[in-house]
Design a protein around this motif. Sequence first.
Motif, PDB file in Angstrom:
ATOM      1  N   PRO A 317      17.954  10.667  22.193  1.00  0.00           N
ATOM      2  CA  PRO A 317      17.488  10.892  20.824  1.00  0.00           C
ATOM      3  C   PRO A 317      17.958  12.260  20.332  1.00  0.00           C
ATOM      4  CG  PRO A 317      15.702  11.232  22.379  1.00  0.00           C
ATOM      5  CD  PRO A 317      16.876  10.745  23.181  1.00  0.00           C
ATOM      6  N   GLU A 318      18.232  12.360  19.041  1.00  0.00           N
ATOM      7  CA  GLU A 318      18.753  13.613  18.472  1.00  0.00           C
ATOM      8  C   GLU A 318      17.906  14.001  17.269  1.00  0.00           C
ATOM      9  OE1 GLU A 318      22.798  12.683  17.626  1.00  0.00           O
ATOM     10  OE2 GLU A 318      23.389  12.584  19.743  1.00  0.00           O
ATOM     11  N   PHE A 319      17.179  15.107  17.394  1.00  0.00           N
ATOM     12  CA  PHE A 319      16.293  15.596  16.342  1.00  0.00           C
ATOM     13  C   PHE A 319      16.995  16.747  15.614  1.00  0.00           C
ATOM     14  CE2 PHE A 319      13.893  13.981  19.936  1.00  0.00           C
ATOM     15  CZ  PHE A 319      13.064  13.034  19.339  1.00  0.00           C
ATOM     16  N   ASN A 320      17.201  16.569  14.320  1.00  0.00           N
ATOM     17  CA  ASN A 320      17.976  17.534  13.537  1.00  0.00           C
ATOM     18  C   ASN A 320      17.148  18.101  12.389  1.00  0.00           C
ATOM     19  OD1 ASN A 320      20.970  16.888  14.565  1.00  0.00           O
ATOM     20  ND2 ASN A 320      19.894  14.951  14.274  1.00  0.00           N
ATOM     21  N   TYR A 321      17.326  19.397  12.154  1.00  0.00           N
ATOM     22  CA  TYR A 321      16.718  20.029  10.975  1.00  0.00           C
ATOM     23  C   TYR A 321      17.809  20.773  10.216  1.00  0.00           C
ATOM     24  CZ  TYR A 321      13.790  22.763   7.881  1.00  0.00           C
ATOM     25  OH  TYR A 321      13.221  23.315   6.761  1.00  0.00           O
ATOM     26  N   ARG A 322      17.924  20.472   8.928  1.00  0.00           N
ATOM     27  CA  ARG A 322      18.938  21.069   8.065  1.00  0.00           C
ATOM     28  C   ARG A 322      18.306  22.197   7.259  1.00  0.00           C
ATOM     29  NH1 ARG A 322      24.406  21.695   7.485  1.00  0.00           N
ATOM     30  NH2 ARG A 322      24.947  21.910   5.294  1.00  0.00           N
ATOM     31  N   PHE A 323      18.780  23.439   7.478  1.00  0.00           N
ATOM     32  CA  PHE A 323      18.263  24.604   6.762  1.00  0.00           C
ATOM     33  C   PHE A 323      18.919  24.722   5.390  1.00  0.00           C
ATOM     34  CE2 PHE A 323      17.638  25.584  11.242  1.00  0.00           C
ATOM     35  CZ  PHE A 323      16.347  26.092  11.259  1.00  0.00           C
TER      36      PHE A 323
END
Length: 432
Positions: A317-323
């Motif tokens: 699984p890949e958890f991403n947060y875009r700033f």
Amino acid sequence: MRPSTPLRKRLLHSIAMLGALLLAGPATAAITYKLDRPQALAGEAINIIGLLFNDGDTAISWTAPKSLVLQWRNQDGKVIRSLARLTTSGAQVNVPVNNFVKFAWRAVVPTGVKGLQAVNVEGEPTLLALDTSPLENSPVSGTVAAGPVIDAGAGRGLSDPALPDSIVAATGASVTEGPPVNTPERLVAPPTAFENFRSAISPYEPIYFDVGNKGGRNARYQVSFKYRLFSPNDPANPEFIDNFYFGYTQTSLWDLSSDSNPFVDTSFKPSLFWRKDALWQAPQKDWFVGLASGVEHESNGKKEDESRSLNFAYVQPEFNYRFDGGSTLTFAPRIKAYFEKNENPDYADYAGYVDWKLRWAQDNGLVLSGLYRHGKSGRNTSQLEAAWPLRRTFLNMNGYFHVQYFQGYGQTLLNYNRKSDGQIRIGIALVP
């Protein structure tokens, strides 16, 4: 290379779980255009800026056209058509989810235009305005253009000459008539067989070449790519089967200080996997979750006592947060289940069952990544990497300045059970 052990059919069922994830929303990807300035006189050069933004759920591959056909239309409906030529290097790009790429095409304002001009790229709904004189604004219309494509800026006298039909046809445009302005252009696969092949290849694991000097001068390098097995009928909305890939990664440790400069060991890692960059996205597009799952073989191609090989299935699984500032933080633990590791049955005692991966990447800027493995009895492994684009240095080169720190087990598959002291290597990365 030692032949890969055949993968058992039952292990392919580990990918079937992905079928329940087809409820993700449709992908979207579009390019928008703007002028680099609002006013220019006839004969002056302007730039058409294109911004390709991937607002979908998977990475896209796109090839920028080498030229655009522009329509210049005044308040009386008179139309002139000209070419804008690509000035940005690297026409083909791979755009990750929630990222964008900028292109530029250079155009010359034709000598026949006057006053306020409505400018559009043929086949695109975007309508731009350019003031070519101090006259006040006037209403413009958008209809199908009829007339030859002219060579703007090359005219003699009061008009520009028409371009040869062969040059116009090479752009994919009609020689005498353009498409309606409101006909949007799709993001389609490149037209040639080679470009179709090239568009199916994209980055996978990092690609780098680093040199260190601890225990004698040595180099560690890696090459890696993934190949999309099926070409989507609609690249902006790929189906489930379109997300299957073949991957290949090769990692080597090279002794540069001994006589004949021998390779210490090389790992060959083919894989088959399913991957989607965004199965779910928050309404604000700041959070998105992806998934990769498949099977991988790894061996070192040696014989007898030095032979090493293993196979494993994994879910990542890949958890991403875009700033807002233009960077992405990714946490991607890879959970592994080993099978057929007879040549090194205790491998998991040193490498563990989870690769804990963390990555922070600025758009066209600094990239930081870390890998941690937890084996039995304190057998831990850490790898830290940093990369900085060389285009943002005095060298103005492609690629990245790359620094890697490694400490622990598994620097090579041959010596997976021997601990390597901490070592820093410096070099160049093509993909950080």
